[in-house]
Design an enzyme around this catalytic site. Structure first.
Site, PDB file in Angstrom:
ATOM      1  N   LYS A 111     -20.115   2.944  -6.532  1.00 15.15           N
ATOM      2  CA  LYS A 111     -20.194   3.310  -7.943  1.00 15.15           C
ATOM      3  C   LYS A 111     -21.619   3.728  -8.299  1.00 15.15           C
ATOM      4  O   LYS A 111     -21.835   4.740  -8.973  1.00 15.15           O
ATOM      5  CB  LYS A 111     -19.781   2.090  -8.783  1.00 15.15           C
ATOM      6  CG  LYS A 111     -19.696   2.343 -10.256  1.00 15.15           C
ATOM      7  CD  LYS A 111     -18.303   2.701 -10.596  1.00 15.15           C
ATOM      8  CE  LYS A 111     -18.085   2.794 -12.084  1.00 15.15           C
ATOM      9  NZ  LYS A 111     -16.799   3.443 -12.328  1.00 15.15           N
ATOM     10  N   LYS A 194      -8.475   5.929   1.030  1.00 14.10           N
ATOM     11  CA  LYS A 194      -7.309   5.124   0.663  1.00 14.10           C
ATOM     12  C   LYS A 194      -6.606   5.761  -0.544  1.00 14.10           C
ATOM     13  O   LYS A 194      -7.245   6.451  -1.348  1.00 14.10           O
ATOM     14  CB  LYS A 194      -7.727   3.688   0.347  1.00 14.10           C
ATOM     15  CG  LYS A 194      -8.581   3.561  -0.888  1.00 14.10           C
ATOM     16  CD  LYS A 194      -8.843   2.115  -1.296  1.00 14.10           C
ATOM     17  CE  LYS A 194      -9.646   2.120  -2.584  1.00 14.10           C
ATOM     18  NZ  LYS A 194     -10.071   0.862  -3.094  1.00 14.10           N
ATOM     19  N   LYS A 197      -5.818   4.713  -7.542  1.00 12.37           N
ATOM     20  CA  LYS A 197      -5.444   5.110  -8.903  1.00 12.37           C
ATOM     21  C   LYS A 197      -6.364   6.188  -9.428  1.00 12.37           C
ATOM     22  O   LYS A 197      -5.974   7.017 -10.217  1.00 12.37           O
ATOM     23  CB  LYS A 197      -5.559   3.891  -9.833  1.00 12.37           C
ATOM     24  CG  LYS A 197      -4.476   2.860  -9.612  1.00 12.37           C
ATOM     25  CD  LYS A 197      -4.729   1.636 -10.487  1.00 12.37           C
ATOM     26  CE  LYS A 197      -3.751   0.531 -10.144  1.00 12.37           C
ATOM     27  NZ  LYS A 197      -4.165  -0.756 -10.696  1.00 12.37           N
TER      28      LYS A 197
HETATM   29  P1  TYM Z   1      -6.434  -3.378  -7.626  1.00 13.27           P
HETATM   30  O1  TYM Z   1      -5.848  -3.462  -8.991  1.00 13.27           O
HETATM   31  O2  TYM Z   1      -7.344  -2.233  -7.316  1.00 13.27           O
HETATM   32  O3  TYM Z   1      -5.280  -3.360  -6.540  1.00 13.27           O
HETATM   33  C1  TYM Z   1      -4.241  -4.324  -6.505  1.00 13.27           C
HETATM   34  C2  TYM Z   1      -3.883  -4.636  -5.063  1.00 13.27           C
HETATM   35  O4  TYM Z   1      -3.478  -3.456  -4.372  1.00 13.27           O
HETATM   36  C3  TYM Z   1      -4.190  -3.355  -3.146  1.00 13.27           C
HETATM   37  N1  TYM Z   1      -4.384  -1.921  -2.829  1.00 13.27           N
HETATM   38  C4  TYM Z   1      -4.026  -1.338  -1.685  1.00 13.27           C
HETATM   39  N2  TYM Z   1      -3.425  -1.820  -0.576  1.00 13.27           N
HETATM   40  C5  TYM Z   1      -3.175  -0.940   0.433  1.00 13.27           C
HETATM   41  N3  TYM Z   1      -3.478   0.380   0.372  1.00 13.27           N
HETATM   42  C6  TYM Z   1      -4.082   0.903  -0.713  1.00 13.27           C
HETATM   43  N4  TYM Z   1      -4.370   2.201  -0.765  1.00 13.27           N
HETATM   44  C7  TYM Z   1      -4.379   0.038  -1.799  1.00 13.27           C
HETATM   45  N5  TYM Z   1      -4.949   0.231  -3.014  1.00 13.27           N
HETATM   46  C8  TYM Z   1      -4.951  -0.973  -3.623  1.00 13.27           C
HETATM   47  C9  TYM Z   1      -5.509  -4.051  -3.406  1.00 13.27           C
HETATM   48  O5  TYM Z   1      -6.126  -4.456  -2.203  1.00 13.27           O
HETATM   49  C10 TYM Z   1      -5.069  -5.219  -4.268  1.00 13.27           C
HETATM   50  O6  TYM Z   1      -4.631  -6.291  -3.459  1.00 13.27           O
HETATM   51  N6  TYM Z   1     -10.197  -6.694  -7.582  1.00 13.27           N
HETATM   52  C11 TYM Z   1      -8.768  -6.539  -7.509  1.00 13.27           C
HETATM   53  C12 TYM Z   1      -8.003  -7.332  -8.543  1.00 13.27           C
HETATM   54  C13 TYM Z   1      -8.304  -8.796  -8.610  1.00 13.27           C
HETATM   55  C14 TYM Z   1      -7.908  -9.773  -7.669  1.00 13.27           C
HETATM   56  C15 TYM Z   1      -8.347 -11.017  -8.215  1.00 13.27           C
HETATM   57  C16 TYM Z   1      -7.241  -9.727  -6.443  1.00 13.27           C
HETATM   58  C17 TYM Z   1      -8.935  -9.428  -9.629  1.00 13.27           C
HETATM   59  N7  TYM Z   1      -8.951 -10.777  -9.403  1.00 13.27           N
HETATM   60  C18 TYM Z   1      -8.136 -12.212  -7.525  1.00 13.27           C
HETATM   61  C19 TYM Z   1      -7.054 -10.942  -5.773  1.00 13.27           C
HETATM   62  C20 TYM Z   1      -7.492 -12.157  -6.307  1.00 13.27           C
HETATM   63  C21 TYM Z   1      -8.414  -5.062  -7.714  1.00 13.27           C
HETATM   64  O7  TYM Z   1      -9.133  -4.338  -8.330  1.00 13.27           O
HETATM   65  O8  TYM Z   1      -7.163  -4.735  -7.246  1.00 13.27           O
END
Ligand code: TYM
Length: 330
Positions: A111, A194, A197
């Site tokens: 970022k 990857k 969004k």
């Molecule tokens: P977020 O919202 O970006 O994504 C949610 C989950 O989806 C997984 N993910 C993927 N897995 C495989 N291939 C992809 N291309 C892909 N894109 C996203 C992410 O690894 C995630 O598991 N920081 C986290 C949210 C969070 C969180 C937490 C997770 C906040 N507190 C506590 C676990 C525990 C996030 O931004 O996920």
């Protein structure tokens, strides 16, 4: 019983990467473990959000999570800001985490490289500490996430160990549960990145709500690897990605799929991926539309979830305040 916690941001729409890397495992974990799943709106505002859109996206995401199979009787589904103890613990952990280790987070570095570092919010910099608080406040043993969260989980473990060493055993040190297959679903237009969004190429991201025509189109124009063989292997990232998607959509193993595509071409593979995916998404989309028709019911479920989650969070916080030496309120 093993305790599970994971979270997802209410920004943009849920895509196949989210489902394959995380959500499908949330669904199976809810039958085997005590599971807490959190819609992380506090994380979402680390980048600018339009308030009305954020509110709508939070409700949409709850509907999506229920539509893919989370059952409120089996797991605790809630909105992060409904349990303010997360931010209380984040403050305390801020005093345990160091500036140096947060600076090393690749998400922050990316970022800061894209925009001026001076323009990145303090919340964005501190995001991984709030994530650590989400996990540690539930004394979670297991955190099902995709590959991109590995570094955040390592930080969470370090913070927990440091806190425990300084103040006495307080937190469970959690284990990441990163799947062997599908932990990093790739952008269909750019197999070096990857699926995300915020992808610059919307054609490379399949949303769970994409219509059949849109799915068919995106798969049709997906980038492929050189060569002709249809194999899941590291030198064929794009084909492996398509096979992984087909495997999840149909429930067939990768090796069965490789067998069935022996001596067949990429066009056949793409046709089957599109058909398989459309059939897989259809019932999810129907449930999603049905659920969104009754937002009050979703709100009711989220309220039940927040009440259950908050009980656990409050118990942890009482212990933490005592450990760090705060004077109890009379
Ligand atoms: P977020 O919202 O970006 O994504 C949610 C989950 O989806 C997984 N993910 C993927 N897995 C495989 N291939 C992809 N291309 C892909 N894109 C996203 C992410 O690894 C995630 O598991 N920081 C986290 C949210 C969070 C969180 C937490 C997770 C906040 N507190 C506590 C676990 C525990 C996030 O931004 O996920």
């Amino acid at each position: 019983m093993t305790r599970v916690l994971s979270g997802i941001q209410p920004t943009g729409e849920v895509h196949l990467g989210n489902y394959i890397g995380a959500l499908q495992h949330w669904v199976t974990d809810q039958y085997e473990h005590e599971s807490y799943y959190c819609i992380v709106d506090l994380h979402a505002i680390t980048t600018p959000q339009e308030p009305e859109r954020l509110r709508a996206a939070t409700l949409d995401l709850a509907a999506t999570l229920l539509a893919v199979g989370l059952e409120p009787d089996r797991c605790t589904l809630f909105v992060q800001s409904h349990v303010p103890e997360h931010t209380e613990l984040a403050w305390i952990l801020n005093c345990v985490a160091t500036f140096g280790e947060l600076r090393r987070m690749t998400q922050f570095k990316d970022k800061a490289a894209k925009q001026r570092e001076a323009g990145v919010s303090v919340g964005y910099f501190d995001y991984p500490v709030l994530q650590a608080a989400d996990i540690l406040i539930y004394q979670a043993d297991r955190v099902p996430v995709g590959e991109d969260q590995r570094q955040h989980l390592e930080l969470t473990r370090n913070i927990a160990q440091r806190f425990n060493a300084r103040f006495g055993d307080t937190f469970i040190v959690p284990e990441p549960a990163i799947p062997k297959v599908g932990a990093k679903i790739l952008d269909l237009q750019n197999p070096l990145a990857k699926m995300s969004k915020s992808a610059d190429s919307p054609q490379g991201t399949i949303k769970l709500t994409d219509s059949r025509d849109v799915v068919a189109k995106k798969i049709k124009v997906a980038v492929t690897d050189s060569g002709r063989e249809i194999l899941a292997s590291p030198d064929k990232p794009a084909i492996t990605n398509l096979l992984t998607i087909l495997s999840v959509a149909t429930g067939k193993s990768l090796s069965d799929l490789e067998d069935s595509f022996r001596d067949r071409g990429y066009a056949d593979l793409k046709r089957e991926v599109a058909e398989g995916l459309i059939a897989f998404l259809e019932p999810i989309q129907e449930r999603y539309a049905e659920l969104l028709g009754d937002p009050a019911e979703i709100g009711r479920q989220l309220e039940i979830g927040a009440t259950k989650a908050q009980k656990v969070a409050q118990a942890t916080m009482a212990g933490v305040y005592d450990r760090v030496g705060f004077l109890p309120r009379k």
